[in-house]
Design an enzyme around this catalytic site. Structure first.
Site, mmCIF file in Angstrom:
data_model
loop_
_atom_site.group_PDB
_atom_site.id
_atom_site.type_symbol
_atom_site.label_atom_id
_atom_site.label_comp_id
_atom_site.label_asym_id
_atom_site.label_seq_id
_atom_site.Cartn_x
_atom_site.Cartn_y
_atom_site.Cartn_z
ATOM 1 N N ASP A 179 74.776 46.124 -79.151
ATOM 2 C CA ASP A 179 74.047 44.921 -79.605
ATOM 3 C C ASP A 179 74.916 44.060 -80.527
ATOM 4 O O ASP A 179 75.651 44.604 -81.351
ATOM 5 C CB ASP A 179 72.801 45.294 -80.429
ATOM 6 C CG ASP A 179 71.754 46.064 -79.646
ATOM 7 O OD1 ASP A 179 72.096 46.765 -78.682
ATOM 8 O OD2 ASP A 179 70.574 45.976 -80.037
ATOM 9 N N ASP A 200 74.609 44.861 -74.541
ATOM 10 C CA ASP A 200 73.185 45.045 -74.869
ATOM 11 C C ASP A 200 72.698 43.745 -75.498
ATOM 12 O O ASP A 200 73.351 42.712 -75.341
ATOM 13 C CB ASP A 200 72.983 46.279 -75.770
ATOM 14 C CG ASP A 200 71.568 46.853 -75.654
ATOM 15 O OD1 ASP A 200 70.618 46.074 -75.443
ATOM 16 O OD2 ASP A 200 71.402 48.071 -75.781
ATOM 17 N N ASP A 201 71.590 43.784 -76.233
ATOM 18 C CA ASP A 201 71.054 42.533 -76.757
ATOM 19 C C ASP A 201 72.118 41.729 -77.502
ATOM 20 O O ASP A 201 72.871 42.276 -78.303
ATOM 21 C CB ASP A 201 69.908 42.813 -77.737
ATOM 22 C CG ASP A 201 68.730 43.492 -77.047
ATOM 23 O OD1 ASP A 201 68.298 43.007 -75.999
ATOM 24 O OD2 ASP A 201 68.268 44.531 -77.570
ATOM 25 N N HIS A 222 72.278 41.691 -72.887
ATOM 26 C CA HIS A 222 70.890 41.724 -72.432
ATOM 27 C C HIS A 222 70.068 40.549 -72.943
ATOM 28 O O HIS A 222 68.855 40.588 -72.923
ATOM 29 C CB HIS A 222 70.222 43.041 -72.839
ATOM 30 C CG HIS A 222 70.805 44.246 -72.173
ATOM 31 N ND1 HIS A 222 70.429 45.534 -72.478
ATOM 32 C CD2 HIS A 222 71.739 44.353 -71.201
ATOM 33 C CE1 HIS A 222 71.115 46.380 -71.724
ATOM 34 N NE2 HIS A 222 71.925 45.690 -70.952
ATOM 35 N N ARG A 255 63.798 37.891 -73.784
ATOM 36 C CA ARG A 255 63.030 39.131 -73.633
ATOM 37 C C ARG A 255 62.194 39.418 -74.884
ATOM 38 O O ARG A 255 62.689 39.332 -76.001
ATOM 39 C CB ARG A 255 64.003 40.299 -73.390
ATOM 40 C CG ARG A 255 63.336 41.660 -73.416
ATOM 41 C CD ARG A 255 64.160 42.702 -72.710
ATOM 42 N NE ARG A 255 65.330 43.135 -73.481
ATOM 43 C CZ ARG A 255 66.052 44.213 -73.180
ATOM 44 N NH1 ARG A 255 65.751 44.957 -72.133
ATOM 45 N NH2 ARG A 255 67.090 44.542 -73.919
ATOM 46 N N LYS A 257 59.761 42.671 -76.075
ATOM 47 C CA LYS A 257 59.219 43.987 -75.739
ATOM 48 C C LYS A 257 58.328 44.452 -76.880
ATOM 49 O O LYS A 257 58.761 44.465 -78.035
ATOM 50 C CB LYS A 257 60.346 45.027 -75.609
ATOM 51 C CG LYS A 257 61.247 44.836 -74.413
ATOM 52 C CD LYS A 257 62.178 46.027 -74.214
ATOM 53 C CE LYS A 257 63.200 46.189 -75.333
ATOM 54 N NZ LYS A 257 64.297 47.117 -75.000
#
Ligand SMILES: *[C@@H]1O[C@H](CO)[C@@H](O)[C@H](O)[C@H]1NC(C)=O
Ligand SMILES: *[C@@H]1O[C@H](CO)[C@@H](O)[C@H](O)[C@H]1NC(C)=O
Ligand SMILES: *[C@@H]1O[C@H](CO)[C@@H](O)[C@H](O)[C@H]1NC(C)=O
Ligand SMILES: *[C@@H]1O[C@H](CO)[C@@H](O)[C@H](O)[C@H]1NC(C)=O
Ligand SMILES: *[C@@H]1O[C@H](CO)[C@@H](O)[C@H](O)[C@H]1NC(C)=O
Ligand SMILES: *[C@@H]1O[C@H](CO)[C@@H](O)[C@H](O)[C@H]1NC(C)=O
Ligand SMILES: *[C@@H]1O[C@H](CO)[C@@H](O)[C@H](O)[C@H]1NC(C)=O
Length: 364
Positions: A179, A200-201, A222, A255, A257
């Protein structure tokens, strides 16, 4: 005679004092815990120059108020399997910056094994800004982090700008969970003009209030994420604006979540002027079914972390044809407004469940 003896002592004292304060040098050229402690205690201009931090050691910088910290040269860390962090900075009114051509090279490839935080070697978090108040992090270059790059936690009033995180090598060498930024339990955070190349993020806002992300570029990771929210000690995300940012060749674009069966809230989140290019999985994915234990969606959303006041404006771009443009699976969402959202190229919405009425989202 007595007078001269006293005078002599005085002069000696002054000389000794001058010598001891000179010894607490404000430039650290080699890692030495005592030197760093002395510098942190006696200097408000500190240069960390080209040091190699030994294995399993936190570069701990609990800085005096008003300190200016400069990273200079190439700074490296020795390999060790542990959670880290490799750098931990605390303080008020701090300026952290990098000199021209500096790099914080975390040599992540020594840890990378394709498993990230989910197994294999234990990989340290790189840089934690812990309890940083009214401070600026700018012009920092970070290379190849073993795990997450920067955590801003328990902080209030932090600007991070012109930060370049390059973990590109992880694309071919097993980088995972690298990340860019994570924000936790913090208020008033502004992240701008950052460039992140990772796996990743790009940014993950796990909890926090009044967070702005703008004028940034994310590649390979991500996307720009909120969450996962729920199941931790603080589970509120409120007043977030993400704008003017390009997300390219990433798994996801936007995104959110939230955690299955957990409680918390996500309120007043805006994404505006976001451009997506060649997204591989989901252009936009909003899901309330995340299993925090195994990191997978359960397929059933719960309503304990409602997403309220969620605005998308001018979000455009492309998903690869194997991906999905928009995926929504939430419960108890309210007051969403999306306008000028055009994400194309991938499969049509696979899941479209729980969208509040009148939000302007079309699932066809
Ligand atoms: C980070 O620094 C803060 C403040 O000095 C300290 O309380 C905390 O324990 C440090 N964390 C680690 C992992 O060393
Ligand atoms: C940051 O870097 C940019 C470009 O290298 C430079 O123009 C700017 O003056 C630097 N800012 C600081 C605070 O060092
Ligand atoms: C919603 O969040 C934005 C961005 O942080 C902020 O400017 C605005 O004031 C917030 N709105 C409310 C009603 O708090
Ligand atoms: C939409 O966003 C793009 C950046 O992605 C920007 O260049 C453009 O000016 C924006 N359009 C409007 C109408 O705000
Ligand atoms: C979006 O882009 C438009 C056009 O450039 C600009 O006027 C607007 O301020 C941008 N929105 C944000 C939140 O920066
Ligand atoms: C979440 O994952 C754990 C571990 O795999 C599993 O035991 C649990 O049943 C999962 N929860 C749900 C709701 O699927
Ligand atoms: C949405 O698109 C319309 C028409 O293209 C444009 O006039 C408007 O400025 C756009 N709004 C935003 C927020 O991008």
């Amino acid at each position: 005679m007595k007078f001269f003896i006293i005078l002599g002592y005085l002069i000696l004292e002054i000389l000794l004092f001058a010598r001891s304060s000179a010894a607490a040098s404000c430039t650290i050229n080699a890692y030495n815990e005592d030197d760093i402690k002395n510098a942190v205690q006696s200097c408000t201009d500190i240069i960390i120059n080209g040091i190699n931090v030994p294995a399993g050691v936190v570069l701990n910088l609990n800085l005096a108020e008003g300190t200016k910290l400069i990273f200079q040269g190439t700074i490296t860390w020795e390999f060790y399997e542990w959670d880290g962090p490799l750098v931990n900075i605390t303080g008020t009114n701090i300026e952290i910056t990098g000199a021209p051509n500096h790099v914080l090279d975390a040599k992540g490839s020594l840890w990378w094994d394709g498993k990230g935080g989910g197994g294999g070697k234990i990989k340290p978090i790189f840089f934690v800004a812990h309890g940083l108040k009214n401070s600026v992090i700018s012009n920092i270059t970070i290379k190849n982090t073993p795990n997450h790059a920067i955590w801003i936690e328990d902080s209030d009033g932090v600007v991070a700008q012109d930060v370049y995180i390059d973990s590109k090598d992880g694309d071919t060498m097993g980088g995972h969970n690298t990340d860019g930024f994570n924000v936790w339990r913090s208020n008033n955070v502004r992240i701008q003009r950052i460039n992140v190349y990772n796996q990743d993020d790009c940014i993950a806002i796990k909890s926090g209030t009044n967070v702005i992300v703008t004028d940034s570029y994310c590649s390979g990771g991500h996307g720009l994420s909120i969450g996962s929210v729920g199941g931790r000690d603080y589970n509120i995300v409120e007043n977030v604006l993400v704008s003017n940012t390009d997300i390219v060749e990433s798994g996801n674009g936007i995104r959110i979540k939230t955690v299955y069966g957990a409680t918390g809230s996500v309120t007043n989140v805006t994404y505006e002027n976001i451009s997506l290019k060649d997204i591989t999985n989901f252009g936009i994915v909003i899901e309330g079914d995340y299993n925090i234990t195994n990191g997978s969606p359960t397929g059933v959303a719960t309503d304990g972390v409602p997403i309220k006041k969620f605005y998308l404006r001018n979000v455009t771009g492309t998903v690869k044809e194997t991906g999905v443009n928009i995926y929504i699976l939430v419960k108890k969402a309210s007051e969403w407004q999306w306008s000028n959202v055009s994400v194309t190229g991938g499969k049509k919405t696979k899941q479209c469940d729980g969208i509040p009425e009148g939000s302007g989202i079309s699932c066809s």
